[in-house]
Design an enzyme around this catalytic site. Sequence first.
Site, short mmCIF file in Angstrom:
data_model
loop_
_atom_site.label_atom_id
_atom_site.label_comp_id
_atom_site.label_asym_id
_atom_site.label_seq_id
_atom_site.Cartn_x
_atom_site.Cartn_y
_atom_site.Cartn_z
N HIS A 308 0.86 -1.19 0.00
CA HIS A 308 0.00 0.00 0.00
C HIS A 308 0.89 1.24 0.00
CE1 HIS A 308 -3.14 2.87 1.11
NE2 HIS A 308 -3.99 1.94 0.78
N ASP A 366 -8.04 -5.03 -0.01
CA ASP A 366 -8.53 -5.92 -1.07
C ASP A 366 -8.17 -7.38 -0.87
OD1 ASP A 366 -7.79 -3.15 -3.01
OD2 ASP A 366 -9.80 -4.00 -2.86
C1 SDX Z 1 -6.27 0.10 -2.92
O1 SDX Z 1 -4.35 4.56 -2.12
C2 SDX Z 1 -5.30 4.01 -1.52
O2 SDX Z 1 -5.72 4.45 -0.44
C3 SDX Z 1 -5.91 2.80 -2.23
C4 SDX Z 1 -6.95 2.01 -1.43
C5 SDX Z 1 -8.21 2.83 -1.19
O3 SDX Z 1 -8.97 2.50 -0.23
O4 SDX Z 1 -8.51 3.71 -2.02
O5 SDX Z 1 -6.42 1.59 -0.18
C6 SDX Z 1 -7.40 0.77 -2.20
O6 SDX Z 1 -6.02 0.41 -4.05
C7 SDX Z 1 -5.40 -0.88 -2.16
C8 SDX Z 1 -4.19 -1.39 -3.00
C9 SDX Z 1 -4.71 -2.50 -3.91
N1 SDX Z 1 -3.63 -2.89 -4.88
C10 SDX Z 1 -3.01 -4.08 -4.75
O7 SDX Z 1 -3.18 -4.89 -3.84
C11 SDX Z 1 -2.05 -4.37 -5.93
C12 SDX Z 1 -0.73 -4.92 -5.38
N2 SDX Z 1 0.00 -3.83 -4.70
C13 SDX Z 1 0.98 -3.08 -5.43
O8 SDX Z 1 0.69 -2.92 -6.79
C14 SDX Z 1 1.47 -1.84 -4.68
O9 SDX Z 1 1.74 -2.25 -3.41
C15 SDX Z 1 0.61 -0.60 -4.64
C16 SDX Z 1 0.20 -0.15 -5.98
C17 SDX Z 1 -0.60 -0.84 -3.80
C18 SDX Z 1 1.46 0.50 -3.97
O10 SDX Z 1 2.49 0.79 -4.86
P1 SDX Z 1 3.61 1.86 -4.47
O11 SDX Z 1 3.27 2.60 -3.25
O12 SDX Z 1 3.94 2.65 -5.71
O13 SDX Z 1 4.80 0.96 -4.05
P2 SDX Z 1 5.98 0.51 -5.00
O14 SDX Z 1 5.42 -0.03 -6.28
O15 SDX Z 1 6.95 1.63 -5.08
O16 SDX Z 1 6.59 -0.71 -4.18
C19 SDX Z 1 7.67 -0.52 -3.29
C20 SDX Z 1 8.45 -1.83 -3.39
C21 SDX Z 1 8.88 -2.17 -4.81
O17 SDX Z 1 10.01 -3.02 -4.71
P3 SDX Z 1 11.53 -2.33 -4.88
O18 SDX Z 1 11.48 -1.58 -6.21
O19 SDX Z 1 11.67 -1.40 -3.69
O20 SDX Z 1 12.45 -3.50 -4.87
O21 SDX Z 1 7.61 -2.93 -2.97
C22 SDX Z 1 7.41 -3.81 -4.07
C23 SDX Z 1 7.75 -3.05 -5.32
O22 SDX Z 1 8.19 -3.96 -6.33
N3 SDX Z 1 5.99 -4.19 -4.02
C24 SDX Z 1 5.53 -5.42 -4.24
C25 SDX Z 1 4.14 -5.33 -4.05
N4 SDX Z 1 3.81 -4.08 -3.74
C26 SDX Z 1 4.95 -3.37 -3.73
N5 SDX Z 1 6.16 -6.57 -4.57
C27 SDX Z 1 5.35 -7.65 -4.71
N6 SDX Z 1 4.02 -7.66 -4.53
C28 SDX Z 1 3.37 -6.51 -4.20
N7 SDX Z 1 2.07 -6.51 -4.03
#
Ligand code: SDX
Length: 432
Positions: A308, A366
Site C-alpha cells: 500500500h 482488497d
Molecule cells: C487500494 O491509495 C489508496 O488508499 C488505495 C486504497 C483505497 O482504499 O482507495 O487503499 C485501495 O487500491 C489498495 C491497494 C490494492 N492494490 C493491490 O493490492 C495491488 C498490489 N499492490 C501493489 O501494486 C502496490 O503495493 C501498490 C500499488 C498498492 C502500492 O504501490 P507503491 O506505493 O507505488 O509501491 P511501489 O510499487 O513503489 O513498491 C515498493 C516496493 C517495490 O520493490 P523495490 O522496487 O523497492 O524493490 O515494494 C514492491 C515493489 O516492487 N511491491 C511489491 C508489491 N507491492 C509493492 N512486490 C510484490 N508484490 C506486491 N504486491
Amino acid sequence: MENRHVTLIDSATGKKIDLPVLSGTHGPAVIDIGKLYKELGYFTYDPGFVVTASCESEITFIDGEKGILLYRGYPLEQLAAKSSFLEAAYLLLYGELPKQAALEDFTQKIVHHTMFHEGIKSFYRGFRHDAHPMAIMVGVVGSLSAFYHDSTDIHNPRHREIAAYRLIAKMPTIAAASYKYSIGQPFVYPDNRLSYCGNLLRMLFSVPSDDYAVDPVAERALDLLFLLHADHEQNASTSTVRVAGSSQANPFACVASGITALWGPAHGGASEAVLRMLMEIGDLQQIPKFLDKAKDKNDSFRLMGFGHRVYKTYDPRAVIIREVTHKLLKNMGRSEDPLFELALKLEEIALNDDYFIERHLYPNVDFYSGLIYRALGIPVNMFTVMFAIARTVGWVAQWMEMMSAPQQRIARPRQHYIGPAQREYLEIGERK
Ligand code: SDX
C-alpha cells in the site's frame, strides 16, 4: 507555532528563501511551495505524488505507520463496531454523526431515490452480454447527467447535494442491473421497504419467479464492507474525481472518472485480481513459486492485495475484514473454504519473508474482501463494482468539500521535461 518555515538555499546562486510550514490536526506538517517557482525558478518533482499534499481536507485521516484510519476524527474500528454504512455516509458528507431524526431523513432520501430513469435501461442493451460490469458502470454513470441535468449546476449547493444523493442512491441499482444484464435475467426494481444493502442483495439475486428473503447475516456483512470502503483520503480514484471536478465537470462525469481509476488492478481492481490469483495458486504447495514470482523484478506479477502506498503496517480495514470473513464463513458452514485457508497461509508466509518485511508489505483492504463477496454469491467480476458503490460516498463527499471551498483552482500539474531540445523542421528529403 508562529511563522514556522523551512529555508531553501540554491547552491547555484546562493539565493535563499523561506517557505511557510503549515501544521494540520494530525499527520505531517506541509511546506507551502506556492512561491518556489516565482522566487527560485524551480518546480518540485514527485512522481506518483508520494509526499505531495494535493489539497486540504477535513474528511478522512490515515496514519500509514500506525495503521490508523479516521472518518471525521472517529476511529474506523469504532464505526465498524457501532455504526452503519449510511450513518458513516452522513458523517463523511456532513462532518458530524447524525441525530436519530437526521439519520432517518437521510436514509429515507437515499432509499427512496434508488430507481433510475426508465430510459437508462436501454443503455444496457448496447453492451455485449460478456461486457465487464465495470465497463457498463463507467458508461451508465457517465450518462446520468443526460437524465438528471436538473442537478448539475455545480455552483448551487442544493444541486450538489441532490446529485450526491442521486449517485449514492442509484449506484446499487445501476450495479445490480449490470449484473442481471450479464446473466440474461430481468432487472429487479428496488424495494424501498428494504435497507440499502438489503435492496442491493435483492436486486442482485431475486428473480420474478421465486420469493426472495434478504439474509440478515449477508446484509450486515455487506453493510460493514461498504462502511470500510467508503473513503480513504486522496487515493487514485478520489484524486481523479477531484481533478475532474476542478475543471467544473458535472458530478456524474466526475464519479464516472473515479470508477475508471478504481478499476485498475493496482487500485480497486485488486479485489478481483486477488481472487483470480488465489485460484491460480490453487494449493499451498504452489505458494513459494508465486512468492518468488512476486519478488522477481523481471516478472510483472505482484502479490495482489499486498502492499500500500500509505500503510506500512496492517491496513486496519484488512484486519477487520479478515475477522468478518472468518465469522461469516463459519456462520455459513464454510469455515474450511480452501481459498480462505490459502489466503491465511499466503499471508502468514509472506509476512515472514524478508522481501515483504523489508518493504513493509502487508495485506490491504482488497486481500480478504473478495472472499466475503464470494461467500455472498457475488461473482468475481462484480467485486470492484461493490467497491465503487461504497466509494461513491467518499467521492461525492470529497467533491462536495472541494466545490464548497472558497478557493477553487483547476488541477494542472507541471512536468520535468526531458524530451528533445528545440529544433528546426526537416523536409522529408532531408530526414535520416
Ligand atoms: C487500494 O491509495 C489508496 O488508499 C488505495 C486504497 C483505497 O482504499 O482507495 O487503499 C485501495 O487500491 C489498495 C491497494 C490494492 N492494490 C493491490 O493490492 C495491488 C498490489 N499492490 C501493489 O501494486 C502496490 O503495493 C501498490 C500499488 C498498492 C502500492 O504501490 P507503491 O506505493 O507505488 O509501491 P511501489 O510499487 O513503489 O513498491 C515498493 C516496493 C517495490 O520493490 P523495490 O522496487 O523497492 O524493490 O515494494 C514492491 C515493489 O516492487 N511491491 C511489491 C508489491 N507491492 C509493492 N512486490 C510484490 N508484490 C506486491 N504486491
